[in-house]
Design an enzyme around this catalytic site. Structure first.
Site, PDB file in Angstrom:
ATOM      1  N   LEU A 236       0.854  -1.184   0.000  1.00 45.32           N
ATOM      2  CA  LEU A 236       0.000   0.000   0.000  1.00 45.32           C
ATOM      3  C   LEU A 236       0.891   1.236   0.000  1.00 45.32           C
ATOM      4  O   LEU A 236       1.399   1.669   1.027  1.00 45.32           O
ATOM      5  CB  LEU A 236      -0.927  -0.011   1.214  1.00 45.32           C
ATOM      6  CG  LEU A 236      -1.813  -1.258   1.394  1.00 45.32           C
ATOM      7  CD1 LEU A 236      -2.816  -1.040   2.520  1.00 45.32           C
ATOM      8  CD2 LEU A 236      -2.530  -1.628   0.107  1.00 45.32           C
ATOM      9  N   ASP A 237       1.079   1.775  -1.188  1.00 40.90           N
ATOM     10  CA  ASP A 237       2.019   2.877  -1.386  1.00 40.90           C
ATOM     11  C   ASP A 237       1.499   4.172  -0.762  1.00 40.90           C
ATOM     12  O   ASP A 237       0.339   4.547  -0.965  1.00 40.90           O
ATOM     13  CB  ASP A 237       2.252   3.079  -2.891  1.00 40.90           C
ATOM     14  CG  ASP A 237       3.132   4.265  -3.186  1.00 40.90           C
ATOM     15  OD1 ASP A 237       4.303   4.242  -2.779  1.00 40.90           O
ATOM     16  OD2 ASP A 237       2.633   5.228  -3.813  1.00 40.90           O
ATOM     17  N   ALA A 238       2.378   4.850  -0.015  1.00 38.88           N
ATOM     18  CA  ALA A 238       2.074   6.179   0.550  1.00 38.88           C
ATOM     19  C   ALA A 238       0.748   6.206   1.300  1.00 38.88           C
ATOM     20  O   ALA A 238       0.071   7.238   1.340  1.00 38.88           O
ATOM     21  CB  ALA A 238       2.073   7.230  -0.564  1.00 38.88           C
TER      22      ALA A 238
END
Length: 584
Positions: A236-238
């Site tokens: 889960l990016d950023a």
């Protein structure tokens, strides 16, 4: 029992949705989510606190197009190389965003459902999932300003009309935490007049509005597609920036954690072997909250490890690294850490907050600049620019010391870093360039204008094969790394959840003890992190007298448990009682 009553899954999902969308009918939205995700409401829940990994798990981090050949697509080239050369060394491949994009080397996604044609197609992705676990990026906070969604937003049509977070310039944004120096809001001409959209990272990366449940449903469709293609690990990016509330710092908000719990609930019911990893480049204490109560991330990135370990190896003093490790809580069963030292991004400095002094950070930055590195900044809530990350290849970062500059110990220092990374509690993840000792790519920085490009070199396969088959440091690094990885994968004491205790052997010797979950294997990892020989007595380790002890790195057997041991600069040992050798 009333067959029309909501299932346990539906009840739990409704609870999450009620928190996120209190003004909506959460029960109806829950049924819509289940239908969208093609998930049976009566799906069996996964067993709680189950470890979905063991000591054999080592991850490779790579872009889809890092390896290129005229004979095949980049994804085919990558698959062939990894299968032929790393099958005994790694178990998982983290494919950085492989979608059509407009900037940021993939993190400005234009279409989440399509593989970038220049890299390959979904068949290539699925083929890799047949040989390795695959982690895919869910770029969930934002998407490209050139995406269909954003074009639709400007035109006022669906899908996209209400997908992006808007706010008025006069809103209270004084406390917003930023990872960049660009203005937070972007003025956009739309069918409905001038709007100001939120851009946490860049004006080409427009933040999505998860206050709109249609955005959640859209991402459930995307996640389901990835699951159907064989992807089981989700980064889960950023994600820390996901939910916005003007007047707050807009990071790590309660609704962000609630959304992660919801996504995990859905994903692990669809595929019980799925793993959620949160990418939150923030101070250590905040990062730890993403475990939740073993109901959010299965793994969190150990963001403090890269700057602390590099600082240790260039200063020859492990006191900060040791103090940090002593304060890290053992992960609950069913959760663990993702240990990395290098990645496609830079060496984050926010995770050093509270761990290194300002003077020590400045000294580290100055040293990395001398080794060819660059520094990227962020804007503080007070409007000041502050160093955010150091951009440099790991090979160059470890080329010398603070006091003496570049020296003859670069290879030993580099391998020592890998040895620490492999032995710590958690799953080790190696950036592909760490396997080759790739140098700073200043030409790529000049071409892109982006500091992060310094560590995003593109290898032509003919060039790489020549480097790995001739007398180069690339060959030496690759062979040494492959050997260590194979040794690590065979040791039960290196299980990501095996017991770990820090040992106190002075500032120049970094050491800890690992014990397998069944308590049969004990392993002492001892590292000379200085550029001078260091001597210690085996009696300091309290070895079990009835056991035979062997250093897995050198294959040396120690029968005299009172013997004195001298480690050369950056030499290390993995001293174990029960030894398992990797297959030849």
């Amino acid at each position: 029992m009333d067959s029309s009553a909501p299932s346990h899954l539906e009840q739990r999902l409704t609870g999450h949705l009620q928190t996120l969308y209190p003004k909506l009918d959460a029960s109806e939205l829950a049924r819509n989510c289940l239908t969208t995700f093609h998930l049976d409401a009566n799906s069996e829940p996964p067993r709680p606190h189950k470890n979905l990994w063991d000591q054999s798990d080592i991850m490779l981090i790579t872009y889809a197009d890092t390896l290129r050949s005229e004979e095949s697509t980049p994804l085919e080239t990558l698959h062939k190389f990894v299968k032929n050369n790393l099958s005994e060394s790694i178990s998982a491949v983290h494919l950085l965003p492989f979608f059509p994009y407009s900037s940021d080397d993939g993190f400005s996604v234009m279409d989440y459902t399509t593989v970038n044609p220049s890299s390959g197609d979904w068949t290539n992705i699925s083929n890799i999932t047949k040989d390795f676990k695959v982690m895919g990026d869910l770029v969930i906070n934002h998407c490209s300003s050139r995406s269909m969604w954003f074009e639709n937003y400007k035109a006022g049509v669906s899908p996209g009309a209400e997908y992006f977070y808007e706010t008025a310039p006069q809103s209270d944004l004084s406390n917003v935490v930023r990872p960049r120096t660009s203005p937070l809001l972007r003025e956009v001409q739309t069918k409905n007049g001038i709007k100001h959209v939120w851009c946490t990272f860049s004006h080409d990366q427009i933040d999505l509005n998860f206050e709109n449940p249609e955005v959640l449903l859209e991402f459930l469709r995307i996640i389901r597609l990835y699951l159907e293609k064989g992807i089981r690990w989700f980064r889960l990016d950023a994600v820390a920036f996901l939910w916005k509330t003007p007047g707050t710092n807009c990071i790590n908000l309660p609704n962000t954690h609630e959304m992660i719990r919801l996504l995990r609930l859905m994903i692990e019911h669809w595929a019980p072997d799925s793993v959620i990893i949160t990418e939150t480049n923030i101070p250590n204490r905040e990062n730890l909250t993403y475990f939740g109560n073993a109901n959010e991330a299965h793994l969190i990135y150990n963001f403090s490890l890269p700057p602390l370990l590099i600082n240790t190896l260039v200063t020859g003093n492990c006191s900060h690294l040791k103090s940090w490790l002593m304060g890290m809580p053992p992960a609950q069963q069913g959760t663990t850490y993702l240990n990395f030292v290098a990645s496609h991004d830079g060496i984050g400095l926010r995770p050093t907050e509270g761990l290194l002094s300002e003077w020590e950070i400045d000294t580290l930055i100055g040293t990395m600049k001398k080794f060819g590195g660059k520094v990227s900044s962020r804007t503080t809530p007070e409007g000041e620019a502050k160093p955010y990350e150091i951009n440099i290849s790991l090979w160059n970062a470890l080329s010398g010391s603070v006091l003496h500059g570049p020296d003859q110990w670069q290879f030993a220092r580099f391998l020592c870093a890998a040895g620490v990374q492999m032995a710590l509690e958690g799953v080790p993840a190696f950036y592909i360039h760490s396997l080759f000792g790739t140098e700073n790519d200043h030409e790529r920085v000049s071409n892109t204008g982006q500091f992060r490009s310094i560590n995003r070199h593109i290898w032509q396969m003919e060039e790489l094969e020549h480097a790995l088959n001739t007398n180069t440091h690339h060959k030496k690094v690759f062979e040494a790394m492959s050997r260590l990885m194979k040794i690590r994968r065979a040791q039960a004491a290196f299980h990501p959840n095996a017991t770990q205790y820090v040992l106190h052997m002075g500032d120049e010797l970094f050491a800890f003890w690992r014990q397998s979950i069944d308590r049969r294997q004990s392993l002492f990892a001892v590292y000379n992190i200085s550029d001078q020989p260091q001597t210690f007595n085996l009696s300091e380790l309290n070895l079990i007298a009835t056991e035979d002890w062997t250093d897995l790195v050198s294959d040396q057997r120690y029968e005299d448990q009172m013997a004195q041991v001298t480690l050369m600069p950056y030499q290390f040992m993995w001293l174990a009682n029960k030894t398992t050798r990797p297959k030849d």
